[in-house]
Design a protein around this motif. Structure first.
Motif, mmCIF file in Angstrom:
data_model
loop_
_atom_site.group_PDB
_atom_site.id
_atom_site.type_symbol
_atom_site.label_atom_id
_atom_site.label_comp_id
_atom_site.label_asym_id
_atom_site.label_seq_id
_atom_site.Cartn_x
_atom_site.Cartn_y
_atom_site.Cartn_z
ATOM 1 N N VAL A 72 0.815 -1.215 0.000
ATOM 2 C CA VAL A 72 0.000 0.000 0.000
ATOM 3 C C VAL A 72 0.849 1.266 0.000
ATOM 4 O O VAL A 72 0.537 2.234 -0.692
ATOM 5 C CB VAL A 72 -0.971 0.001 1.205
ATOM 6 C CG1 VAL A 72 -1.742 1.299 1.298
ATOM 7 C CG2 VAL A 72 -1.922 -1.179 1.128
ATOM 8 N N LEU A 73 1.929 1.252 0.782
ATOM 9 C CA LEU A 73 2.737 2.461 0.948
ATOM 10 C C LEU A 73 4.054 2.441 0.169
ATOM 11 O O LEU A 73 4.718 3.467 0.067
ATOM 12 C CB LEU A 73 3.061 2.669 2.441
ATOM 13 C CG LEU A 73 1.877 2.719 3.402
ATOM 14 C CD1 LEU A 73 2.365 2.747 4.844
ATOM 15 C CD2 LEU A 73 0.976 3.901 3.089
ATOM 16 N N GLN A 114 -0.125 5.457 8.976
ATOM 17 C CA GLN A 114 -0.043 5.751 7.541
ATOM 18 C C GLN A 114 -0.976 4.837 6.742
ATOM 19 O O GLN A 114 -1.638 5.281 5.801
ATOM 20 C CB GLN A 114 1.387 5.586 7.041
ATOM 21 C CG GLN A 114 2.340 6.670 7.470
ATOM 22 C CD GLN A 114 3.710 6.447 6.857
ATOM 23 O OE1 GLN A 114 3.823 6.307 5.635
ATOM 24 N NE2 GLN A 114 4.738 6.388 7.692
ATOM 25 N N ASN A 117 -4.506 5.990 7.177
ATOM 26 C CA ASN A 117 -4.744 7.194 6.381
ATOM 27 C C ASN A 117 -4.861 6.894 4.895
ATOM 28 O O ASN A 117 -5.512 7.645 4.163
ATOM 29 C CB ASN A 117 -3.646 8.226 6.639
ATOM 30 C CG ASN A 117 -3.746 8.832 8.025
ATOM 31 O OD1 ASN A 117 -4.800 8.835 8.642
ATOM 32 N ND2 ASN A 117 -2.624 9.322 8.527
ATOM 33 N N ALA A 118 -4.263 5.799 4.433
ATOM 34 C CA ALA A 118 -4.375 5.400 3.031
ATOM 35 C C ALA A 118 -5.612 4.536 2.782
ATOM 36 O O ALA A 118 -6.271 4.668 1.743
ATOM 37 C CB ALA A 118 -3.121 4.642 2.598
#
Length: 170
Positions: A72-73, A114, A117-118
């Motif tokens: 994802v990040l 994080q 938040n995504a």
């Protein structure tokens, strides 16, 4: 040796048990079970990134923090084995030098936030999936944690009867 265990838990307990202080984490069922073993009832669970990911796409692969961070990040996290070793040479986390332990733990917390938040904006916009997440998945965290800690009763006679019934159908 690094932090006085009982004193540290005593200071954290009011924060962890406060339902008004919303918690976001990764696999909070595990944390809930560990904390309960130390007399702390985790309350105020707001979001779990493992569940957010699973509800959004249950077939996308693994939903652990390290895999989610990469998928994802685009981030490679510090792995547990990076700080504690692996196999016969693995040490307990309590033996990891405090500087390494702090960096590992802080990164886990940061990456979980994080990820939330995504993932949350995607889930928030999916009405039915959001409903499943909020009305089924999040409430089940505490239920499943309690079941895992306490076990369940099984009616052996009823289970054997059901087994015979299934065998007959097969």
């Amino acid at each position: 040796r690094q932090l006085p265990f009982d004193a540290t838990l005593a200071r954290l307990k009011p924060l962890l048990e406060d339902p008004e202080r919303r918690k976001v984490g990764q696999n909070l069922k595990y944390d809930m079970s560990v904390l309960r073993g130390h007399g702390i009832e985790l309350r105020g669970v707001s979001h779990d990134t493992m569940l957010e990911s699973y509800v959004l796409d249950s077939t996308s692969g693994r939903h652990n923090l390290d895999d989610l961070a990469e998928r994802v990040l685009g981030v490679r996290t510090i792995l547990f084995e990076d700080v504690a070793g692996k196999g016969a040479n693995q040490i307990g986390f309590e033996s990891v030098p405090i500087e390494q332990a702090a960096e590992y733990a802080a990164e886990d917390a940061d990456v979980a936030l994080q990820l939330h938040n995504a993932l949350w904006p995607r889930l928030e916009g999916e009405g039915r999936l959001r409903s499943v997440y909020e009305t089924i998945e999040i409430p089940l965290i505490s239920v499943l944690s309690r079941i895992e800690r306490n076990g369940t009763l099984v009616d052996g006679a009823r289970l054997r009867a059901f087994s015979r019934e299934l065998a007959g159908r097969i």
